[in-house]
Motif scaffolding. Structure first.
Motif, PDB file in Angstrom:
ATOM      1  N   ALA A 105     -11.259   3.703  11.672  1.00 37.90           N
ATOM      2  CA  ALA A 105     -11.744   2.359  11.333  1.00 37.90           C
ATOM      3  C   ALA A 105     -13.248   2.378  11.052  1.00 37.90           C
ATOM      4  CB  ALA A 105     -11.413   1.385  12.452  1.00 37.90           C
ATOM      5  N   GLY A 106     -14.001   3.107  11.865  1.00 37.53           N
ATOM      6  CA  GLY A 106     -15.447   3.201  11.653  1.00 37.53           C
ATOM      7  C   GLY A 106     -15.792   3.854  10.329  1.00 37.53           C
ATOM      8  N   GLY A 107     -15.058   4.907   9.981  1.00 35.16           N
ATOM      9  CA  GLY A 107     -15.283   5.568   8.697  1.00 35.16           C
ATOM     10  C   GLY A 107     -14.979   4.650   7.531  1.00 35.16           C
ATOM     11  N   ALA A 108     -13.913   3.873   7.652  1.00 34.94           N
ATOM     12  CA  ALA A 108     -13.550   2.938   6.577  1.00 34.94           C
ATOM     13  C   ALA A 108     -14.626   1.861   6.412  1.00 34.94           C
ATOM     14  CB  ALA A 108     -12.192   2.304   6.862  1.00 34.94           C
ATOM     15  N   VAL A 109     -15.072   1.295   7.513  1.00 34.17           N
ATOM     16  CA  VAL A 109     -16.102   0.258   7.439  1.00 34.17           C
ATOM     17  C   VAL A 109     -17.413   0.840   6.907  1.00 34.17           C
ATOM     18  CG1 VAL A 109     -17.517  -1.313   8.817  1.00 34.17           C
ATOM     19  CG2 VAL A 109     -15.057  -1.196   9.199  1.00 34.17           C
ATOM     20  N   ALA A 110     -17.788   2.030   7.393  1.00 31.82           N
ATOM     21  CA  ALA A 110     -19.041   2.654   6.957  1.00 31.82           C
ATOM     22  C   ALA A 110     -19.041   2.949   5.466  1.00 31.82           C
ATOM     23  CB  ALA A 110     -19.290   3.937   7.735  1.00 31.82           C
ATOM     24  N   THR A 111     -17.876   3.196   4.895  1.00 33.35           N
ATOM     25  CA  THR A 111     -17.776   3.491   3.462  1.00 33.35           C
ATOM     26  C   THR A 111     -17.367   2.254   2.655  1.00 33.35           C
ATOM     27  OG1 THR A 111     -15.494   4.291   3.712  1.00 33.35           O
ATOM     28  CG2 THR A 111     -17.259   5.931   3.870  1.00 33.35           C
ATOM     29  N   ARG A 112     -17.378   1.108   3.309  1.00 36.27           N
ATOM     30  CA  ARG A 112     -17.051  -0.178   2.676  1.00 36.27           C
ATOM     31  C   ARG A 112     -15.653  -0.214   2.080  1.00 36.27           C
ATOM     32  NH1 ARG A 112     -22.332  -2.547  -0.267  1.00 36.27           N
ATOM     33  NH2 ARG A 112     -23.223  -3.343   1.650  1.00 36.27           N
ATOM     34  N   ASP A 113     -14.746   0.466   2.760  1.00 29.67           N
ATOM     35  CA  ASP A 113     -13.343   0.481   2.341  1.00 29.67           C
ATOM     36  C   ASP A 113     -12.590  -0.437   3.295  1.00 29.67           C
ATOM     37  OD1 ASP A 113     -10.688   0.973   1.766  1.00 29.67           O
ATOM     38  OD2 ASP A 113     -10.896   3.155   1.741  1.00 29.67           O
ATOM     39  N   TYR A 114     -12.381  -1.674   2.868  1.00 30.76           N
ATOM     40  CA  TYR A 114     -11.778  -2.675   3.743  1.00 30.76           C
ATOM     41  C   TYR A 114     -10.269  -2.808   3.552  1.00 30.76           C
ATOM     42  CZ  TYR A 114     -16.703  -3.663   4.278  1.00 30.76           C
ATOM     43  OH  TYR A 114     -18.047  -3.541   4.518  1.00 30.76           O
ATOM     44  N   PHE A 115      -9.651  -1.797   2.951  1.00 33.79           N
ATOM     45  CA  PHE A 115      -8.198  -1.804   2.810  1.00 33.79           C
ATOM     46  C   PHE A 115      -7.585  -1.897   4.202  1.00 33.79           C
ATOM     47  CE2 PHE A 115      -4.176   0.602   2.631  1.00 33.79           C
ATOM     48  CZ  PHE A 115      -3.493  -0.223   1.755  1.00 33.79           C
ATOM     49  N   PRO A 116      -6.696  -2.862   4.449  1.00 38.23           N
ATOM     50  CA  PRO A 116      -6.164  -3.098   5.791  1.00 38.23           C
ATOM     51  C   PRO A 116      -5.495  -1.880   6.444  1.00 38.23           C
ATOM     52  CG  PRO A 116      -5.599  -4.919   4.344  1.00 38.23           C
ATOM     53  CD  PRO A 116      -6.207  -3.846   3.483  1.00 38.23           C
ATOM     54  N   GLY A 117      -4.932  -0.989   5.673  1.00 34.39           N
ATOM     55  CA  GLY A 117      -4.269   0.181   6.241  1.00 34.39           C
ATOM     56  C   GLY A 117      -5.206   1.122   6.974  1.00 34.39           C
ATOM     57  N   HIS A 118      -6.520   0.925   6.805  1.00 35.76           N
ATOM     58  CA  HIS A 118      -7.503   1.782   7.468  1.00 35.76           C
ATOM     59  C   HIS A 118      -8.061   1.169   8.757  1.00 35.76           C
ATOM     60  CE1 HIS A 118      -7.214   4.279   4.025  1.00 35.76           C
ATOM     61  NE2 HIS A 118      -7.880   3.485   3.222  1.00 35.76           N
ATOM     62  N   HIS A 119      -7.691  -0.098   9.053  1.00 36.06           N
ATOM     63  CA  HIS A 119      -8.245  -0.704  10.271  1.00 36.06           C
ATOM     64  C   HIS A 119      -7.303  -1.686  10.970  1.00 36.06           C
ATOM     65  CE1 HIS A 119      -9.078  -4.584   8.324  1.00 36.06           C
ATOM     66  NE2 HIS A 119      -9.391  -3.857   7.258  1.00 36.06           N
ATOM     67  N   ASP A 120      -6.204  -2.033  10.357  1.00 31.14           N
ATOM     68  CA  ASP A 120      -5.285  -3.026  10.919  1.00 31.14           C
ATOM     69  C   ASP A 120      -3.906  -2.381  11.080  1.00 31.14           C
ATOM     70  OD1 ASP A 120      -3.362  -5.097  11.201  1.00 31.14           O
ATOM     71  OD2 ASP A 120      -4.583  -6.504  10.053  1.00 31.14           O
ATOM     72  N   LYS A 121      -3.549  -2.091  12.334  1.00 35.65           N
ATOM     73  CA  LYS A 121      -2.285  -1.393  12.595  1.00 35.65           C
ATOM     74  C   LYS A 121      -1.078  -2.163  12.074  1.00 35.65           C
ATOM     75  CE  LYS A 121       0.409   0.840  16.228  1.00 35.65           C
ATOM     76  NZ  LYS A 121       0.507   1.123  17.669  1.00 35.65           N
ATOM     77  N   ASP A 122      -1.047  -3.495  12.268  1.00 31.60           N
ATOM     78  CA  ASP A 122       0.081  -4.294  11.792  1.00 31.60           C
ATOM     79  C   ASP A 122       0.206  -4.199  10.269  1.00 31.60           C
ATOM     80  OD1 ASP A 122       0.689  -5.092  14.376  1.00 31.60           O
ATOM     81  OD2 ASP A 122      -0.457  -6.963  14.230  1.00 31.60           O
ATOM     82  N   ALA A 123      -0.916  -4.290   9.566  1.00 34.36           N
ATOM     83  CA  ALA A 123      -0.893  -4.191   8.103  1.00 34.36           C
ATOM     84  C   ALA A 123      -0.432  -2.799   7.673  1.00 34.36           C
ATOM     85  CB  ALA A 123      -2.268  -4.503   7.523  1.00 34.36           C
ATOM     86  N   ALA A 124      -0.904  -1.771   8.376  1.00 33.28           N
ATOM     87  CA  ALA A 124      -0.487  -0.402   8.046  1.00 33.28           C
ATOM     88  C   ALA A 124       1.018  -0.246   8.244  1.00 33.28           C
ATOM     89  CB  ALA A 124      -1.258   0.602   8.908  1.00 33.28           C
TER      90      ALA A 124
END
Length: 139
Positions: free
Chosen positions: A31-50
């Motif tokens: 999740a930290g890597g996704a946020v740091a790279t401005r990748d807000y795709f839900p599959g990278h930080h939201d378990k339910d969405a993934a």
């Protein structure tokens, strides 16, 4: 404090093995890597969405993987090595709770440009997460 020394081109040989690097795969890393790279795709930080996408958990994005590849190579070559090229391909996803193990080998040397090519892979419990090559120019 120990300063990291940069490898000199003359000290590198074909077939040199890079020290293995073990990366624990955590929710915070993904999740930290996704946020740091401005990748807000839900599959990278939201378990339910993934899980709605058919994934068992959140999964690592390619930009985080790329950063980990760079870390792996820089830990070998040192801070004055300059990345000339980075070519990677993703395979098995990285999920929290797993571990990725990096391995690499020097597979080409170019004396005219003082560049070493490293072929590498980062493997988790499902197989190769990332494979590729990195060219690094050394002093």
């Amino acid at each position: 404090m120990t300063l990291m020394k940069t490898k000199q081109f003359e000290d590198v040989c074909m077939g040199d093995q890079l020290p293995a690097l073990e990366i624990p795969i955590t929710v915070a890393l993904i999740a930290g890597g996704a946020v740091a790279t401005r990748d807000y795709f839900p599959g990278h930080h939201d378990k339910d969405a993934a899980q709605e996408l058919g994934s068992p958990h959140i999964f690592m994005n390619i930009l985080t993987t790329s950063g980990l590849v760079q870390r792996f190579v820089e830990q070998w070559c040192g801070p004055e090595g300059r990345f000339a090229d980075l070519r990677i391909r993703l395979g098995a996803p990285n999920y929290p709770g797993d571990t990725m193990m990096f391995q690499g080998e020097v597979t080409a040397l170019d004396a005219s440009s003082r560049t070493a090519e490293v072929t590498l892979k980062g493997k988790n419990s499902m197989g190769n997460h990332v494979t590729g090559t990195v060219a690094v120019t050394l002093p």
